[in-house]
Design a protein around this motif. Structure first.
Motif, PDB file in Angstrom:
ATOM      1  N   ALA A  52       0.821  -1.272  -0.077  1.00  0.00           N
ATOM      2  CA  ALA A  52       0.038   0.170   0.032  1.00  0.00           C
ATOM      3  C   ALA A  52       0.831   1.404   0.100  1.00  0.00           C
ATOM      4  O   ALA A  52       0.410   2.312  -0.773  1.00  0.00           O
ATOM      5  CB  ALA A  52      -1.013   0.148   1.234  1.00  0.00           C
ATOM      6  N   MET A  53       1.960   1.264   0.838  1.00  0.00           N
ATOM      7  CA  MET A  53       2.687   2.458   0.873  1.00  0.00           C
ATOM      8  C   MET A  53       3.525   2.534  -0.333  1.00  0.00           C
ATOM      9  O   MET A  53       3.916   3.711  -0.890  1.00  0.00           O
ATOM     10  CB  MET A  53       3.803   2.721   2.375  1.00  0.00           C
ATOM     11  N   ASP A  54       3.784   1.442  -0.894  1.00  0.00           N
ATOM     12  CA  ASP A  54       5.002   1.435  -2.081  1.00  0.00           C
ATOM     13  C   ASP A  54       4.086   2.156  -3.402  1.00  0.00           C
ATOM     14  O   ASP A  54       4.410   2.950  -3.927  1.00  0.00           O
ATOM     15  CB  ASP A  54       5.319   0.134  -2.435  1.00  0.00           C
ATOM     16  N   LYS A  55       2.992   1.694  -3.338  1.00  0.00           N
ATOM     17  CA  LYS A  55       1.959   2.223  -4.596  1.00  0.00           C
ATOM     18  C   LYS A  55       1.933   3.784  -4.379  1.00  0.00           C
ATOM     19  O   LYS A  55       1.984   4.430  -5.521  1.00  0.00           O
ATOM     20  CB  LYS A  55       0.635   1.591  -4.469  1.00  0.00           C
ATOM     21  N   GLU A  56       1.884   4.190  -3.260  1.00  0.00           N
ATOM     22  CA  GLU A  56       1.572   5.806  -3.207  1.00  0.00           C
ATOM     23  C   GLU A  56       2.963   6.201  -3.250  1.00  0.00           C
ATOM     24  O   GLU A  56       2.916   7.469  -4.024  1.00  0.00           O
ATOM     25  CB  GLU A  56       0.916   6.100  -1.715  1.00  0.00           C
ATOM     26  N   LEU A  57       4.038   5.830  -2.941  1.00  0.00           N
ATOM     27  CA  LEU A  57       5.309   6.512  -3.020  1.00  0.00           C
ATOM     28  C   LEU A  57       5.640   6.623  -4.590  1.00  0.00           C
ATOM     29  O   LEU A  57       6.140   7.243  -5.144  1.00  0.00           O
ATOM     30  CB  LEU A  57       6.423   5.646  -2.373  1.00  0.00           C
ATOM     31  N   GLN A  58       5.581   5.190  -5.311  1.00  0.00           N
ATOM     32  CA  GLN A  58       5.621   5.113  -6.577  1.00  0.00           C
ATOM     33  C   GLN A  58       4.989   6.374  -7.560  1.00  0.00           C
ATOM     34  O   GLN A  58       5.365   6.881  -8.268  1.00  0.00           O
ATOM     35  CB  GLN A  58       5.453   3.812  -7.161  1.00  0.00           C
ATOM     36  N   SER A  59       3.718   6.472  -7.146  1.00  0.00           N
ATOM     37  CA  SER A  59       2.831   7.367  -7.807  1.00  0.00           C
ATOM     38  C   SER A  59       3.333   8.731  -7.460  1.00  0.00           C
ATOM     39  O   SER A  59       3.663   9.502  -8.392  1.00  0.00           O
ATOM     40  CB  SER A  59       1.368   7.130  -7.314  1.00  0.00           C
ATOM     41  N   TRP A  60       3.633   9.122  -6.421  1.00  0.00           N
ATOM     42  CA  TRP A  60       4.199  10.577  -5.996  1.00  0.00           C
ATOM     43  C   TRP A  60       5.575  10.803  -6.637  1.00  0.00           C
ATOM     44  O   TRP A  60       5.627  11.827  -7.266  1.00  0.00           O
ATOM     45  CB  TRP A  60       4.411  10.673  -4.429  1.00  0.00           C
ATOM     46  N   ASN A  61       6.350   9.753  -6.582  1.00  0.00           N
ATOM     47  CA  ASN A  61       7.758   9.698  -7.223  1.00  0.00           C
ATOM     48  C   ASN A  61       7.642  10.269  -8.655  1.00  0.00           C
ATOM     49  O   ASN A  61       8.330  10.959  -9.406  1.00  0.00           O
ATOM     50  CB  ASN A  61       8.635   8.705  -6.833  1.00  0.00           C
ATOM     51  N   ARG A  68       7.981   7.784 -15.164  1.00  0.00           N
ATOM     52  CA  ARG A  68       7.879   6.729 -14.314  1.00  0.00           C
ATOM     53  C   ARG A  68       9.069   5.880 -13.974  1.00  0.00           C
ATOM     54  O   ARG A  68       9.572   4.902 -14.703  1.00  0.00           O
ATOM     55  CB  ARG A  68       7.063   5.705 -15.231  1.00  0.00           C
ATOM     56  N   ARG A  69      10.032   6.507 -12.999  1.00  0.00           N
ATOM     57  CA  ARG A  69      11.109   5.949 -12.510  1.00  0.00           C
ATOM     58  C   ARG A  69      10.948   5.116 -11.029  1.00  0.00           C
ATOM     59  O   ARG A  69      10.114   5.793 -10.436  1.00  0.00           O
ATOM     60  CB  ARG A  69      12.014   7.081 -12.280  1.00  0.00           C
ATOM     61  N   SER A  70      11.399   3.993 -11.072  1.00  0.00           N
ATOM     62  CA  SER A  70      11.162   3.445  -9.737  1.00  0.00           C
ATOM     63  C   SER A  70      12.043   4.053  -8.666  1.00  0.00           C
ATOM     64  O   SER A  70      13.172   4.495  -8.731  1.00  0.00           O
ATOM     65  CB  SER A  70      11.769   1.868  -9.832  1.00  0.00           C
ATOM     66  N   TRP A  71      11.194   4.320  -7.393  1.00  0.00           N
ATOM     67  CA  TRP A  71      11.973   5.056  -6.292  1.00  0.00           C
ATOM     68  C   TRP A  71      12.841   4.018  -5.921  1.00  0.00           C
ATOM     69  O   TRP A  71      13.779   4.578  -4.992  1.00  0.00           O
ATOM     70  CB  TRP A  71      10.888   5.450  -5.403  1.00  0.00           C
TER      71      TRP A  71
END
Length: 234
Positions: A52-61, A68-71
């Motif tokens: 859940a947190m990764d999804k939002e961090l990826q979207s934010w980043n 679309r870069r992987s954080w």
């Protein structure tokens, strides 16, 4: 058996049973079942939390970097970059080692490390450390201001079922579960801990993310059943 397990390890169980070795061993065996049941809940909770947190961090980043870069595979935008730097580096190194050890029969032999590979290597602690710190004295340090920004702009959306404007409720749930996970991982006694209450925080955390998943996790938990079978200590 007591000597084989070592009396220092068995001391909490001996103390709890008035030095009755037979009852201490029965209590220890029961405790093994309890830690297994708790670990099962914590394991699923950690996976749900990180996804859940990764999804939002990826979207934010993606928004912050304009692409679309992987954080986890590349340097993310600030302040996520500084808040996660060391843990990202260690996770990437661990994922790289795992990829290098794949033999020719492995289904992903020869494939490069992916975002998900690195995500799987991140420890529970990073998710606590990315949330606004509400411990006494945490204050308005630069890091905590950055965590508050990440909460407002990204991570609050990972917990849609919780009214938590400043992330305090979520921080304390994750912090307590992190402590519990460490105790369970190191086989520390849970005899004097309200395990039912601690596990309840896991259910609440998952429910704040997804109610259907929470119902599944709660329904599959064996913690209450094991607690009800606690052997007599006297």
């Amino acid at each position: 058996m007591i000597n084989a397990l070592h009396r220092s390890r068995m001391r909490p169980y001996l103390d709890a049973t008035g030095n009755n070795e037979k009852r201490a061993l029965a209590l220890y065996q029961w405790h093994l079942e309890l830690t297994s049941a708790v670990q099962s809940v914590l394991g699923v909770t950690e996976v749900v939390l990180r996804n859940a947190m990764d999804k939002e961090l990826q979207s934010w980043n993606t928004k912050e970097t304009g692409g679309r870069r992987s954080w986890l595979l590349e340097e993310p935008a600030a302040p996520l970059r500084s808040l996660s730097a060391n843990k990202r580096k260690r996770a990437l190194e661990a994922a790289t080692r795992e990829a290098e050890r794949r033999n020719s029969n492995h289904r992903r032999y020869g494939e490069t490390v992916s975002h998900d590979d690195v995500l799987a290597q991140l420890m529970f602690g990073i998710w606590k450390d990315l949330l606004p710190n509400h411990q006494p004295g945490a204050g308005n340090s630069t890091d905590n201001s950055n965590r508050a920004r990440l909460w407002r702009e990204a991570l609050t959306y990972a917990f849609p079922n919780e009214e938590d404007p400043d992330g305090e409720i979520t921080f304390w749930r994750v912090a307590r579960l992190h402590q519990l996970r460490n105790r369970v991982s190191h086989m520390e006694p849970l005899l004097n801990i309200d395990v039912q209450d601690e596990v309840k925080k896991a259910f609440q955390l998952v429910r704040s993310i997804d109610t259907e998943v929470a119902n599944w996790v709660t329904g599959g938990s064996k913690v209450s059943e094991v607690l009800n079978r606690r052997p007599s200590q006297r």
